[in-house]
Design an enzyme around this catalytic site. Sequence first.
Site, PDB file in Angstrom:
ATOM      1  N   ASP A  69       0.825  -1.215   0.000  1.00  0.00           N
ATOM      2  CA  ASP A  69       0.000   0.000   0.000  1.00  0.00           C
ATOM      3  C   ASP A  69       0.856   1.261   0.000  1.00  0.00           C
ATOM      4  O   ASP A  69       2.001   1.255   0.463  1.00  0.00           O
ATOM      5  CB  ASP A  69      -0.921   0.010   1.240  1.00  0.00           C
ATOM      6  CG  ASP A  69      -0.130  -0.091   2.545  1.00  0.00           C
ATOM      7  OD1 ASP A  69       0.872  -0.835   2.574  1.00  0.00           O
ATOM      8  OD2 ASP A  69      -0.502   0.572   3.526  1.00  0.00           O
ATOM      9  N   GLU A  70       0.266   2.322  -0.507  1.00  0.00           N
ATOM     10  CA  GLU A  70       0.787   3.685  -0.375  1.00  0.00           C
ATOM     11  C   GLU A  70       2.293   3.827  -0.625  1.00  0.00           C
ATOM     12  O   GLU A  70       2.981   4.511   0.135  1.00  0.00           O
ATOM     13  CB  GLU A  70       0.476   4.215   1.035  1.00  0.00           C
ATOM     14  CG  GLU A  70      -0.996   4.271   1.320  1.00  0.00           C
ATOM     15  CD  GLU A  70      -1.277   4.688   2.770  1.00  0.00           C
ATOM     16  OE1 GLU A  70      -2.195   5.488   2.973  1.00  0.00           O
ATOM     17  OE2 GLU A  70      -0.590   4.207   3.678  1.00  0.00           O
TER      18      GLU A  70
HETATM   19  C1  NGO Z   1      -4.276   3.178   5.557  1.00  0.00           C
HETATM   20  C2  NGO Z   1      -2.773   3.025   5.540  1.00  0.00           C
HETATM   21  C3  NGO Z   1      -2.194   2.684   6.903  1.00  0.00           C
HETATM   22  C4  NGO Z   1      -2.805   3.556   7.993  1.00  0.00           C
HETATM   23  C5  NGO Z   1      -4.317   3.422   7.958  1.00  0.00           C
HETATM   24  C6  NGO Z   1      -4.979   4.288   8.994  1.00  0.00           C
HETATM   25  C7  NGO Z   1      -3.735   1.235   4.568  1.00  0.00           C
HETATM   26  C8  NGO Z   1      -3.931  -0.027   3.861  1.00  0.00           C
HETATM   27  N1  NGO Z   1      -2.613   1.919   4.617  1.00  0.00           N
HETATM   28  O1  NGO Z   1      -4.701   1.835   5.283  1.00  0.00           O
HETATM   29  O2  NGO Z   1      -0.803   2.812   6.882  1.00  0.00           O
HETATM   30  O3  NGO Z   1      -2.326   3.154   9.238  1.00  0.00           O
HETATM   31  O4  NGO Z   1      -4.834   3.758   6.693  1.00  0.00           O
HETATM   32  O5  NGO Z   1      -6.360   4.199   8.995  1.00  0.00           O
END
Ligand code: NGO
Length: 514
Positions: free
Chosen positions: A327-328
């Site tokens: 993710d991200e």
């Molecule tokens: C997102 C992020 C996380 C955060 C979270 C907080 C995902 C999959 N990546 O979810 O790093 O902790 O939100 O709600």
Amino acid sequence: MKNKFGLTAILAFVLLQSACTQKTPTDLSKTAFIPNPVSIEATGHSFELNASAVIYYEEGAEGLQLIADYLSSEINRISGMSLKAEPTAETPKNGIYFTLANEDQELASEGYELTIGKKLIAIKANAVPGCFYGVQTLLQMLPAKTEAGQALELASGVIRDFPEFGYRGAMLDVSRHFFNVEEVKQFIDFLAMYKMNALHLHLSDDQGWRIEIKSWPKLTETGGSTEVGGGEGGFYTQEQYAELVNYAAERQITIIPEIDMPGHTNAALASYAELNCDGKATELYTGTKVGFSTFCTDKEITYQFVDDVVRELAALTPGPYFHIGGDESHVTAHDDYVYFVNRVQEIVVKHGKKVIGWDEIANAELVEDATVQFWADVENTTMGVEKGAKVIMSPAARAYLDMQYDSTTQYGLHWAGYIEVDHGYTWNPATLVPGITKENILGIEAPLWSETVTNINEVEFMVFPRLPGYAEIGWTAPEKRDWEEYKTRLAKHGPRFSDLGINFYRSALVPWEE
Ligand code: NGO
């Protein structure tokens, strides 16, 4: 006159007598089960559970002794009674009896049939998990705690039950704040109470690396040494991780380890300079921003590192899955991301595990049997399904346990909105995303991210009372789910939470019972 009065008095006496000696028949269909079972047939009598009851299990049926012992220890915890558990070759006439019989197709691998007669309670299933879920149903018929030695009445009847989805889980982020072995065991117990079968452990992120990797010891020495806010952090030794795996397995729960990459990797990048493109170790990070870190995707050492980590962790994990995060990764170029995720999937497959990743991994080529975890992006998830992946449903706006209930909630975030108890409950995984249907879905998972929760007490407040709702979404068919009815069942679990010492959110939407 005198005579007439005498007759009335005798009649009243007789009535009173019978009221005291006769057991009031109880109505099984009135019990507030969560998740709601497939069918409940009440037969109007009751079973008295006292200290002389024996818990029998079918001789030679592998795995049943564990279930019988578990029930015995739970009854002991509730009431102080110590019931014997023993094998038997024949169906007993009284007591509690576990048996495996592979003849009831409908029950499949996790279903059970629980029959409560006046003298015998029988739990029948095709496989061990079904017997365990039968036990959880039985435990919900008992108070969560009673006075020592008190006999307990159970309403008679038959419950047939099996789940809607095969994957029913929760995630605990042990990276942003570390939770020790005892705290994770408590979390596992919460899942077990509601027939959930998967615990996803988010073992690494920018703020902390939490699992010992013997071939890369600085991951925990350095990367495990802090957490959000600058606390001391912590990590699980491989032995402690194995202990958690076993504790979960005894409760029919599979652990899914996640190593988040190529982003969310600052703890590793701070531990080993060579994982950085510029060859310099980063500083440890104790803030809560996301998306700033990345592995160096064109260095071979990165893949040697990933191979070692996956190899060691896969060897400790009997479950079929390995979660690669994904993710991200905002500072990884798109092509580099795709290249990295492709290679890492091959490594996971080589070490005998199936890949799970957050929905972004659908941008890569997906290996066979890959699963995408939907959290935010419908397009990614749909693309994943088109590439043949299955889906775990964790929509942030409905299923994130770290979202606040409302604007007054002490802990949590609200970037995906507020999730009051009804909002968390009133959605259907099979219809939430157009084009993603039940056939595509493995099941549901409720993630608890821990930027804002620091100990088990705070975890409990975010988890309860939403977790039972997620468990019900995973287990109970949508036709049997209705908020207005569900909230009255949930209300009856309030005293259970209190008796278990759980710090729960007393949502004003639920008519809590004292
Ligand atoms: C997102 C992020 C996380 C955060 C979270 C907080 C995902 C999959 N990546 O979810 O790093 O902790 O939100 O709600």
